[in-house]
Scaffold this motif. Structure first.
Motif, PDB file in Angstrom:
ATOM      1  N   LEU A 129     -26.156   8.570   1.306  1.00 56.48           N
ATOM      2  CA  LEU A 129     -27.305   7.690   1.120  1.00 56.48           C
ATOM      3  C   LEU A 129     -27.651   7.449  -0.343  1.00 56.48           C
ATOM      4  O   LEU A 129     -28.033   6.346  -0.724  1.00 56.48           O
ATOM      5  CB  LEU A 129     -28.517   8.258   1.869  1.00 56.48           C
ATOM      6  N   ASP A 132     -27.951   4.879  16.786  1.00 59.22           N
ATOM      7  CA  ASP A 132     -28.621   5.297  15.556  1.00 59.22           C
ATOM      8  C   ASP A 132     -28.355   4.232  14.500  1.00 59.22           C
ATOM      9  O   ASP A 132     -27.199   3.939  14.196  1.00 59.22           O
ATOM     10  CB  ASP A 132     -28.080   6.651  15.108  1.00 59.22           C
ATOM     11  N   PRO A 133     -29.404   3.659  13.916  1.00 60.63           N
ATOM     12  CA  PRO A 133     -29.189   2.594  12.926  1.00 60.63           C
ATOM     13  C   PRO A 133     -28.494   3.068  11.648  1.00 60.63           C
ATOM     14  O   PRO A 133     -28.012   2.245  10.874  1.00 60.63           O
ATOM     15  CB  PRO A 133     -30.605   2.088  12.630  1.00 60.63           C
ATOM     16  N   ASP A 134     -28.412   4.378  11.450  1.00 62.75           N
ATOM     17  CA  ASP A 134     -27.746   4.914  10.263  1.00 62.75           C
ATOM     18  C   ASP A 134     -26.358   5.466  10.561  1.00 62.75           C
ATOM     19  O   ASP A 134     -25.776   6.166   9.726  1.00 62.75           O
ATOM     20  CB  ASP A 134     -28.610   6.006   9.615  1.00 62.75           C
ATOM     21  N   GLU A 135     -25.813   5.194  11.736  1.00 62.23           N
ATOM     22  CA  GLU A 135     -24.459   5.615  12.092  1.00 62.23           C
ATOM     23  C   GLU A 135     -23.614   4.377  12.342  1.00 62.23           C
ATOM     24  O   GLU A 135     -24.084   3.407  12.933  1.00 62.23           O
ATOM     25  CB  GLU A 135     -24.460   6.496  13.342  1.00 62.23           C
ATOM     26  N   THR A 174     -27.628   1.113   1.306  1.00 61.91           N
ATOM     27  CA  THR A 174     -27.775   0.030   2.283  1.00 61.91           C
ATOM     28  C   THR A 174     -26.436  -0.326   2.904  1.00 61.91           C
ATOM     29  O   THR A 174     -25.466  -0.576   2.191  1.00 61.91           O
ATOM     30  CB  THR A 174     -28.356  -1.240   1.614  1.00 61.91           C
TER      31      THR A 174
END
Length: 170
Positions: free
Chosen positions: A146, A94-97, A151
């Motif tokens: 977030l 997951d790009p957000d983990e 970022t």
């Protein structure tokens, strides 16, 4: 490099079982019977242990190690961190983990590029994760959400902050 996958909270029962606060998304793998873990004790020393059994109980994992047979021995492990080698961690997918060790050392900056400080560690609290930043020699805790950390740029070695007014003040 080692990463924390759990913390021993306390002894449970009389046969050496330990209550563990899990800090991994793959507890079935990390705490599988026969898996080896390294413990970092409160005094800084390390000890290798082998999982003999693990089961869920009241939001924690109860773990029995082959080398820990009594409550007295279990009590000596209270507060110890359970470590895994980062080379054995699977990709998050997951790009957000992110793994905690991936964030430590990143530059913390504002959207305009001005330097705020450096990420020291991720603090796991009951209310959620916090980034502990070194800002001119003082610790500043920033909620890792977030809205405040929009970022995370691992390749660029930075996190971008959009803090509410006063968050970074002394």
């Amino acid at each position: 490099m080692d990463v924390v996958v759990g913390r021993i909270a306390k002894a449970h029962g009389i046969r050496g079982e330990l209550a563990v606060d899990v800090r991994t998304d793959s507890p079935q793998e990390r705490f599988a019977v026969g898996a080896a873990v390294t413990t970092k004790l409160r005094d800084g020393s390390k000890r290798d242990l082998t999982i003999a059994a693990a089961r869920e109980h009241s939001g924690r994992l109860l773990v029995r190690f082959e080398q820990v047979l009594t409550r007295d021995v279990a009590e000596t492990l209270r507060g110890a961190l359970l470590l895994a080698d980062t080379d054995t961690l699977p990709p998050t997918g997951d790009p957000d983990e992110f793994y905690d060790h991936e964030l430590a050392g990143l530059r913390a900056e504002l959207a305009d590029g001005s330097l705020v400080g450096t990420v020291v560690e991720v603090v796991h609290s009951p209310a959620g994760e916090l980034l502990s930043l070194d800002v001119d020699g003082r610790e500043v805790l920033v909620p890792f959400v977030l809205a405040i950390v929009p970022t995370v740029d691992l390749a660029g070695g930075r996190v971008v902050l959009d803090p509410p007014e006063g968050l970074l003040d002394a």
